[in-house]
Design a protein around this motif. Structure first.
Motif, PDB file in Angstrom:
ATOM      1  N   SER A  45      48.839  55.832  30.450  1.00 31.01           N
ATOM      2  CA  SER A  45      48.997  55.100  29.193  1.00 31.01           C
ATOM      3  C   SER A  45      48.153  53.834  29.231  1.00 31.01           C
ATOM      4  O   SER A  45      47.785  53.327  30.286  1.00 31.01           O
ATOM      5  CB  SER A  45      50.451  54.725  28.971  1.00 31.01           C
ATOM      6  N   THR A  46      47.843  53.319  28.051  1.00 31.21           N
ATOM      7  CA  THR A  46      47.031  52.110  27.983  1.00 31.21           C
ATOM      8  C   THR A  46      47.760  50.928  28.617  1.00 31.21           C
ATOM      9  O   THR A  46      47.153  50.081  29.255  1.00 31.21           O
ATOM     10  CB  THR A  46      46.682  51.812  26.515  1.00 31.21           C
ATOM     11  N   GLN A  47      49.064  50.891  28.432  1.00 32.58           N
ATOM     12  CA  GLN A  47      49.843  49.788  29.003  1.00 32.58           C
ATOM     13  C   GLN A  47      49.721  49.776  30.533  1.00 32.58           C
ATOM     14  O   GLN A  47      49.428  48.751  31.128  1.00 32.58           O
ATOM     15  CB  GLN A  47      51.318  49.899  28.572  1.00 32.58           C
ATOM     16  N   SER A  48      49.914  50.958  31.126  1.00 37.09           N
ATOM     17  CA  SER A  48      49.864  50.979  32.588  1.00 37.09           C
ATOM     18  C   SER A  48      48.439  50.766  33.086  1.00 37.09           C
ATOM     19  O   SER A  48      48.216  50.156  34.119  1.00 37.09           O
ATOM     20  CB  SER A  48      50.457  52.273  33.136  1.00 37.09           C
ATOM     21  N   SER A  49      47.435  51.232  32.317  1.00 42.48           N
ATOM     22  CA  SER A  49      46.054  51.002  32.761  1.00 42.48           C
ATOM     23  C   SER A  49      45.720  49.522  32.687  1.00 42.48           C
ATOM     24  O   SER A  49      44.912  49.029  33.462  1.00 42.48           O
ATOM     25  CB  SER A  49      45.064  51.825  31.932  1.00 42.48           C
ATOM     26  N   LEU A  50      46.379  48.815  31.768  1.00 41.20           N
ATOM     27  CA  LEU A  50      46.163  47.370  31.678  1.00 41.20           C
ATOM     28  C   LEU A  50      46.682  46.677  32.932  1.00 41.20           C
ATOM     29  O   LEU A  50      46.032  45.784  33.486  1.00 41.20           O
ATOM     30  CB  LEU A  50      46.862  46.817  30.426  1.00 41.20           C
ATOM     31  N   VAL A  51      47.847  47.131  33.387  1.00 41.27           N
ATOM     32  CA  VAL A  51      48.429  46.553  34.607  1.00 41.27           C
ATOM     33  C   VAL A  51      47.526  46.856  35.799  1.00 41.27           C
ATOM     34  O   VAL A  51      47.199  45.965  36.588  1.00 41.27           O
ATOM     35  CB  VAL A  51      49.857  47.106  34.843  1.00 41.27           C
ATOM     36  N   VAL A  52      47.069  48.102  35.895  1.00 44.19           N
ATOM     37  CA  VAL A  52      46.174  48.489  36.995  1.00 44.19           C
ATOM     38  C   VAL A  52      44.875  47.678  36.925  1.00 44.19           C
ATOM     39  O   VAL A  52      44.413  47.126  37.924  1.00 44.19           O
ATOM     40  CB  VAL A  52      45.849  50.005  36.922  1.00 44.19           C
ATOM     41  N   ALA A  53      44.323  47.592  35.715  1.00 42.41           N
ATOM     42  CA  ALA A  53      43.054  46.878  35.543  1.00 42.41           C
ATOM     43  C   ALA A  53      43.207  45.416  35.938  1.00 42.41           C
ATOM     44  O   ALA A  53      42.344  44.858  36.619  1.00 42.41           O
ATOM     45  CB  ALA A  53      42.579  46.992  34.092  1.00 42.41           C
ATOM     46  N   GLU A  54      44.286  44.795  35.542  1.00 37.63           N
ATOM     47  CA  GLU A  54      44.469  43.382  35.860  1.00 37.63           C
ATOM     48  C   GLU A  54      44.561  43.184  37.373  1.00 37.63           C
ATOM     49  O   GLU A  54      44.011  42.230  37.907  1.00 37.63           O
ATOM     50  CB  GLU A  54      45.703  42.819  35.147  1.00 37.63           C
ATOM     51  N   GLU A  55      45.229  44.114  38.041  1.00 38.13           N
ATOM     52  CA  GLU A  55      45.339  44.029  39.493  1.00 38.13           C
ATOM     53  C   GLU A  55      43.954  44.173  40.132  1.00 38.13           C
ATOM     54  O   GLU A  55      43.587  43.396  41.024  1.00 38.13           O
ATOM     55  CB  GLU A  55      46.297  45.129  39.998  1.00 38.13           C
ATOM     56  N   ILE A  56      43.179  45.150  39.651  1.00 36.66           N
ATOM     57  CA  ILE A  56      41.818  45.351  40.177  1.00 36.66           C
ATOM     58  C   ILE A  56      40.970  44.097  39.978  1.00 36.66           C
ATOM     59  O   ILE A  56      40.258  43.646  40.887  1.00 36.66           O
ATOM     60  CB  ILE A  56      41.145  46.559  39.461  1.00 36.66           C
ATOM     61  N   ALA A  57      41.070  43.519  38.792  1.00 37.63           N
ATOM     62  CA  ALA A  57      40.263  42.343  38.472  1.00 37.63           C
ATOM     63  C   ALA A  57      40.669  41.149  39.324  1.00 37.63           C
ATOM     64  O   ALA A  57      39.823  40.403  39.824  1.00 37.63           O
ATOM     65  CB  ALA A  57      40.389  42.022  36.983  1.00 37.63           C
ATOM     66  N   LYS A  58      41.976  40.966  39.505  1.00 35.61           N
ATOM     67  CA  LYS A  58      42.475  39.860  40.337  1.00 35.61           C
ATOM     68  C   LYS A  58      42.004  40.014  41.776  1.00 35.61           C
ATOM     69  O   LYS A  58      41.580  39.054  42.420  1.00 35.61           O
ATOM     70  CB  LYS A  58      44.016  39.868  40.355  1.00 35.61           C
ATOM     71  N   VAL A  59      42.108  41.240  42.267  1.00 35.60           N
ATOM     72  CA  VAL A  59      41.682  41.518  43.640  1.00 35.60           C
ATOM     73  C   VAL A  59      40.187  41.241  43.792  1.00 35.60           C
ATOM     74  O   VAL A  59      39.735  40.665  44.788  1.00 35.60           O
ATOM     75  CB  VAL A  59      42.021  42.989  44.004  1.00 35.60           C
ATOM     76  N   ALA A  60      39.413  41.610  42.767  1.00 33.24           N
ATOM     77  CA  ALA A  60      37.971  41.369  42.809  1.00 33.24           C
ATOM     78  C   ALA A  60      37.684  39.875  42.859  1.00 33.24           C
ATOM     79  O   ALA A  60      36.834  39.415  43.637  1.00 33.24           O
ATOM     80  CB  ALA A  60      37.287  42.007  41.594  1.00 33.24           C
ATOM     81  N   LYS A  61      38.378  39.104  42.041  1.00 34.78           N
ATOM     82  CA  LYS A  61      38.153  37.658  42.011  1.00 34.78           C
ATOM     83  C   LYS A  61      38.524  37.049  43.366  1.00 34.78           C
ATOM     84  O   LYS A  61      37.793  36.193  43.893  1.00 34.78           O
ATOM     85  CB  LYS A  61      38.969  37.033  40.884  1.00 34.78           C
ATOM     86  N   ALA A  62      39.641  37.497  43.915  1.00 39.25           N
ATOM     87  CA  ALA A  62      40.057  36.984  45.225  1.00 39.25           C
ATOM     88  C   ALA A  62      39.029  37.351  46.296  1.00 39.25           C
ATOM     89  O   ALA A  62      38.693  36.541  47.171  1.00 39.25           O
ATOM     90  CB  ALA A  62      41.431  37.523  45.587  1.00 39.25           C
ATOM     91  N   ALA A  63      38.509  38.589  46.213  1.00 40.81           N
ATOM     92  CA  ALA A  63      37.494  39.025  47.184  1.00 40.81           C
ATOM     93  C   ALA A  63      36.248  38.164  47.047  1.00 40.81           C
ATOM     94  O   ALA A  63      35.655  37.729  48.040  1.00 40.81           O
ATOM     95  CB  ALA A  63      37.144  40.504  46.959  1.00 40.81           C
TER      96      ALA A  63
END
Lengths: 459, 459
Positions: free
Chosen positions: B2-20
């Protein structure tokens, strides 16, 4: 004016600006300098009329201030007759005229083959849309920067200065009319409706530069696909490293807070290494309190000052507990948020999370901490043992300042004229038969890539 | 998903990228070179498995092609075992590793005061989101460029190459794991839902680089506020000036059209000066027709060939009247739109109106026309007597190419590694008491602005 009709007007303005930009590309850069000199003359000869219009704007603003509908700080910003403001404005035009031409410079040149030369040449960006508030002299500043760098511009000032801005714009047009540049090179607009419409016209407008309140900038950033250069927040921090020198800490923190508290480069958050809670921190706090700075403290920094022997008289009035949101606020006043953290690493993380990418400083006696902080903090300016207030185009030596950018591409930090130019490639074949790629490849001609030492394009 | 869950996944990916990204800033640049060498080794040792997965992707794609649901040209692009593609991919990693480090270079340094030094230092941009289609080796190319320039990256390839891309991404992670860089430095995602979600996360993602069809690029440009680097169209033109040399005109136009018609730097529109209608133009047309190029002509250019003595046999089949829309089309095939115009000025206006700002060329024998064209045409590359096909990062001598940008800020034209870096300012006070701005001003200290000759930051 209805939104529909403002769209039509805006599209016409934007088209005219693009056409003015394109035709200006065929005019010698020396005409841009001439335009600035003519504009200065026009301003000088219109001084009385312009300052009279400015007094009308001031009188109208005063009514608004008296009625409580406008902040009184606006009056000072609006007043073009105050102090040496008028003279500074004129001097600014001449100063910009005298800067080196930022266009036409070759930064990279290479010979791809015998007789095939490539040049990367600095050139204007195109059409700028500049939106600002209150201070009418910005019309002239920005017009001068745009003209010098070869960009066409559409300017929108605050409605409070409309009478003044209108006459300034007329002087600019009159100056342009004496040159080979189009009179429509600099246009001014007056309504917000027109701005909204222009923000949608990315086929004509190449860069938006908002200069004003955080609300103005955020609103623009969220309502256009055109690139925006500027900053919404100046949430600057200073970190007192465990090796911080007391004298440096006191001087730099106090200067960064009180020199000009409403500036974007004033410090808003102080991070104290835990080991300094009962040594450096109380002394820094004492100086801040003596300068009447209100401190919003987390429990460790709060407790460390509450138990001070001989506390300053105003401790109770000025020292208050912080809230979690205190560290995300640009105070722009004599208020400073304070937090204790256990390490350099945690300070860097804290700044990258809560800061706005503007300017952050460390007070330290070690090169390792200085280097780690300057590389680890992702902001556009990172300082060692120096006040955040140094983040400024004039102080950096750029001669002029377009603004301060917290973006991650094109231009960062204080932006001089070079932020208004980009580059294009020019390539010329001097070969008898011209150059085609079909002659290069395996078993055929190879690219030479011999660096050419050129500072301008030879044709 | 679902779009909602992909938003949660995407935000996690983006946060992890910024931290990296942020943690990578504290790792020595030499580790980035080591990572590229390790990635190359991992790829070499996994060759068999990766090529087997690629054959599975190919088999699935073949079913789609056979069913008419996919273009057959995709098969060639998908095939990693074809020719020297695998070896080229590996060589590309080593080549990028050997390029000079684009970060840490000081482009401007100045002493503001005794013991107060300012440095403008090149640094990575932050987190890149790179979206591309079909060709699986792009995962490796882009990962290499991102790592070399110190950026974290999130990569999304075409779903057709998912099996191959997954194994390539595993090899990249395995290579990174052997270094001090975070294993999450390069992440790959597989669904469009995730891309849509990521495009909204401008607090974590700093630059989007789409590489693929015009539709892909346009769709991304219209659905994000994050800066986008790339080009949707390559609508390149060649203008035959009234002084055009026949031999140059024929060679350059034919090369620009037929060398690789589906490339973005192939010519799509030919503008003929009216004075050449019965001289140069028919000869150029003859060569184009001999190369089987279809010509969409306006009435003057149409009539000029229709009445040719000894017309080529295929004139009737290949020469057709143009429509107004013909000049706004990127044909990407052996089709060329042709128009006659009365002057250099009108040609420049026509190109600025109909072109895409990619690459345009003039065929001329005069320096005046060359200079006017190169300055008047607002495109990122303007050429004189050379094929538009030269617009390419490798040909320009950049060693590698991130893409070609038709934007007006940050980077234009073929973009090498320097398009993936920006700069920050670092300032250090070596003064006993640190530096504060309160000591500068009228009647106080003045800024020195003495240029420092430095190529790197000395701390």
């Amino acid at each position: 004016m209805s939104t529909q009709s403002s769209l039509v007007v805006a599209e016409e303005i934007a088209k005219v600006a693009k056409a003015a930009f394109e035709s200006s590309q065929l005019v010698a850069p020396s005409e841009r300098v001439r335009a600035l000199n003519e504009i200065r003359k026009e301003l000088e000869s219109r001084r009385t009329t312009i300052l009279a219009a400015n007094r009308e704007d001031l009188a109208t603003a005063q009514i608004e201030v008296d009625a409580g509908r406008m902040s009184s700080s606006l009056i000072a910003r609006l007043d073009l007759g105050r102090g040496d403001k008028w003279e500074s404005m004129l001097k600014g035009v001449s100063d910009v005229a005298e800067l080196p031409d930022p266009t036409g410079a070759v930064a990279y040149a290479t010979e791809l083959d015998d007789g095939l030369d490539l040049y990367r040449v600095s050139c204007p960006i195109g059409v700028l849309l500049v939106i600002f508030e209150a201070r009418p002299e910005v019309v002239v500043n920005i017009a001068a920067l745009a003209i010098k760098s070869g960009n066409a511009a559409i300017l929108k000032g605050g409605k409070e200065s409309n009478r003044t801005a209108k006459l300034l714009a007329e002087a600019i047009s009159a100056g342009l009319a004496k040159t080979a540049l189009p009179g429509t090179y600099i246009q001014t607009i007056e309504t917000r409706d027109e701005v909204s419409s222009l923000l949608a016209l990315d086929q004509y407008i190449d860069l938006v530069i908002p200069r004003g309140s955080k609300e103005l900038v955020k609103n623009i950033q969220h309502n256009t696909r055109i690139p925006v250069m500027g900053h919404a927040d100046g949430l600057c921090s200073i970190y007192l490293d465990e090796t911080a020198d007391l004298e440096k800490a006191k001087r730099v923190v106090v200067d960064a807070k009180i020199d000009y508290p409403s500036a974007c480069n004033a410090v808003e958050t102080l991070i104290v290494h835990e080991s300094l809670l009962n040594t450096v921190w109380p002394e820094v706090a004492r100086d801040l309190l003596a300068a009447n700075v209100k401190l919003l403290c987390d429990p460790p920094t709060f407790n460390a000052i509450s138990s001070l022997p001989n506390p300053p008289k105003n401790v109770q009035a000025l020292v208050q507990p912080s809230e979690p949101s205190s560290y995300d606020i640009e105070h722009l006043s004599l208020t400073l948020s304070v937090i204790a953290l256990p390490s350099l690493q945690s300070a860097i993380k804290f700044i990258n999370l809560h800061g706005s990418g503007h300017t952050d400083a460390i007070i330290t006696e070690t090169d390792f901490a200085a280097a780690t902080f300057c590389r680890g903090v992702a902001s556009s300016s990172t300082f060692v043992n120096a006040s955040t207030r140094f983040a400024d185009g004039f102080r950096y030596g750029f001669g002029t300042e377009v603004g301060i950018s917290t973006g991650r591409i094109h231009a960062r930090g204080p932006v001089g004229l070079e932020g208004l130019v980009i580059y294009k490639y020019m390539m010329r074949s001097k070969d008898q038969k011209g150059h085609i790629v079909g002659e290069f490849g395996t078993g055929k001609k190879q690219y030479k890539h011999t660096r050419i030492h050129a500072t301008s394009v030879p044709f």
